[in-house]
Design a protein around this motif. Sequence first.
Motif, PDB file in Angstrom:
ATOM      1  N   LEU A  42       0.648  -1.338   0.072  1.00 13.74           N
ATOM      2  CA  LEU A  42       0.306  -0.062   0.008  1.00 13.74           C
ATOM      3  C   LEU A  42       1.264   1.325  -0.052  1.00 13.74           C
ATOM      4  CD1 LEU A  42      -2.827  -0.783   2.324  1.00 13.74           C
ATOM      5  CD2 LEU A  42      -3.154  -0.913   0.448  1.00 13.74           C
ATOM      6  N   LEU A  43       1.798   1.461   0.769  1.00 14.86           N
ATOM      7  CA  LEU A  43       2.466   2.246   1.157  1.00 14.86           C
ATOM      8  C   LEU A  43       3.725   2.944  -0.586  1.00 14.86           C
ATOM      9  CD1 LEU A  43       4.278   1.676   4.108  1.00 14.86           C
ATOM     10  CD2 LEU A  43       2.989   3.844   3.404  1.00 14.86           C
ATOM     11  N   VAL A  44       3.931   1.258  -1.489  1.00 12.19           N
ATOM     12  CA  VAL A  44       4.342   1.102  -2.143  1.00 12.19           C
ATOM     13  C   VAL A  44       3.251   2.233  -3.548  1.00 12.19           C
ATOM     14  CG1 VAL A  44       5.057   0.367  -4.713  1.00 12.19           C
ATOM     15  CG2 VAL A  44       5.940  -0.369  -2.393  1.00 12.19           C
ATOM     16  N   GLY A  45       1.760   1.962  -3.197  1.00 10.24           N
ATOM     17  CA  GLY A  45       1.004   3.164  -3.745  1.00 10.24           C
ATOM     18  C   GLY A  45       0.512   4.121  -4.375  1.00 10.24           C
ATOM     19  N   LEU A  46       1.169   4.434  -3.155  1.00  7.35           N
ATOM     20  CA  LEU A  46       1.244   5.914  -2.133  1.00  7.35           C
ATOM     21  C   LEU A  46       1.773   6.744  -2.894  1.00  7.35           C
ATOM     22  CD1 LEU A  46       0.252   5.614   0.732  1.00  7.35           C
ATOM     23  CD2 LEU A  46      -1.205   6.303  -0.356  1.00  7.35           C
TER      24      LEU A  46
END
Length: 350
Positions: free
Chosen positions: A307-311
């Motif tokens: 999820l952090l990668v997506g952000l």
Amino acid sequence: SSSMPSEDALLDVLAPAQQLQQIHEEIRSAGASLSGQPQLSQSTSVSVDCEAQRRSLDLLRKFLFPSLPLFLLGLLRTGAVHAFDHPQHVTEYGVHWNFFFTLAMLPFVYLLVLVATITVSLVWGATIGKRLLAIGNIHPDLSSLAHFLAHVPEKHYFKTTVAILVHQSLLSLTSMSDFVLSSDREGLLKANKEGMLTLIGFTSLYSAGIDVGNMLRTATSNAARRRGLMLGCALALVAFGIVDIFVQRASRRLCNASFIAFAVAFNLLGGICLSCVPYTFDGLRPASVVLEAINRNQLFIFLVSNLLVGLLNQASQTIFVSNPVAHAILACYSLYGCVLAWKLKRSEER
């Protein structure tokens, strides 16, 4: 000296650190190849080995139920990637396929491989095996070799060897390699050819992980476990060198024999390093608080990291960053994963 861990403690602890590096999908510049093996792509191979240690042959409890959440996560990831226009390298798994689908399918493909090798073992024992044993009885000097060959299909590594040989034969003797490496993406199969057609290859890696687990479980001493890991690593490196030079260069897209051999050697080397670090393990359990915390929360940490990668990708174009910046991002993700795991463990103890 520290005691050797079991296969669960050893490979489960090793996997999360590599899983955090899955951001090689977005930070391509940090995934420079070494002889055809992206360094960060080894996280996939470690995760496959790790997954192999947690499964058995109980069809419902150990195969179907754990695979359903992985299928759902795969669907959610595919939907999210396309909905948010998330950067995606289709040459890794395909247009719709992803790592979760591969993990979910591995136990079922492995079951097919197991059934096939059991059938071969029965036929071999009833035909060629009997003749070999008869030759051994007639020629006592050949009895040891005849007995070994007669019972080869019963060896725990036989299924792994057969799966690798079948997959590599398909790649080398048919047009499968050209098909996978082509740019044609028309139709569901062609759109996801990397994910679907490498299942046998990843199943071979899965099976190799089970073989390592069997070795660690049946070894009579810590020294025997360590020797087994070192011998396995050496054999895998020799196999990698031979196959990579004379058969086919290692390819993550093909998941061919040389890539599998390199992945096995990489994983075993990691296990050897962990086993040699003082105070890393206490008996068969991790003694390090951080390692134990990561071991208990692998999937959650992996999902949060994704999820952090997506952000991060929504905020900047990470695919164009330099190598030093990319490695700095990887280091920050690894550190964040350790901190998150430690916080989760503290909250569980309260």
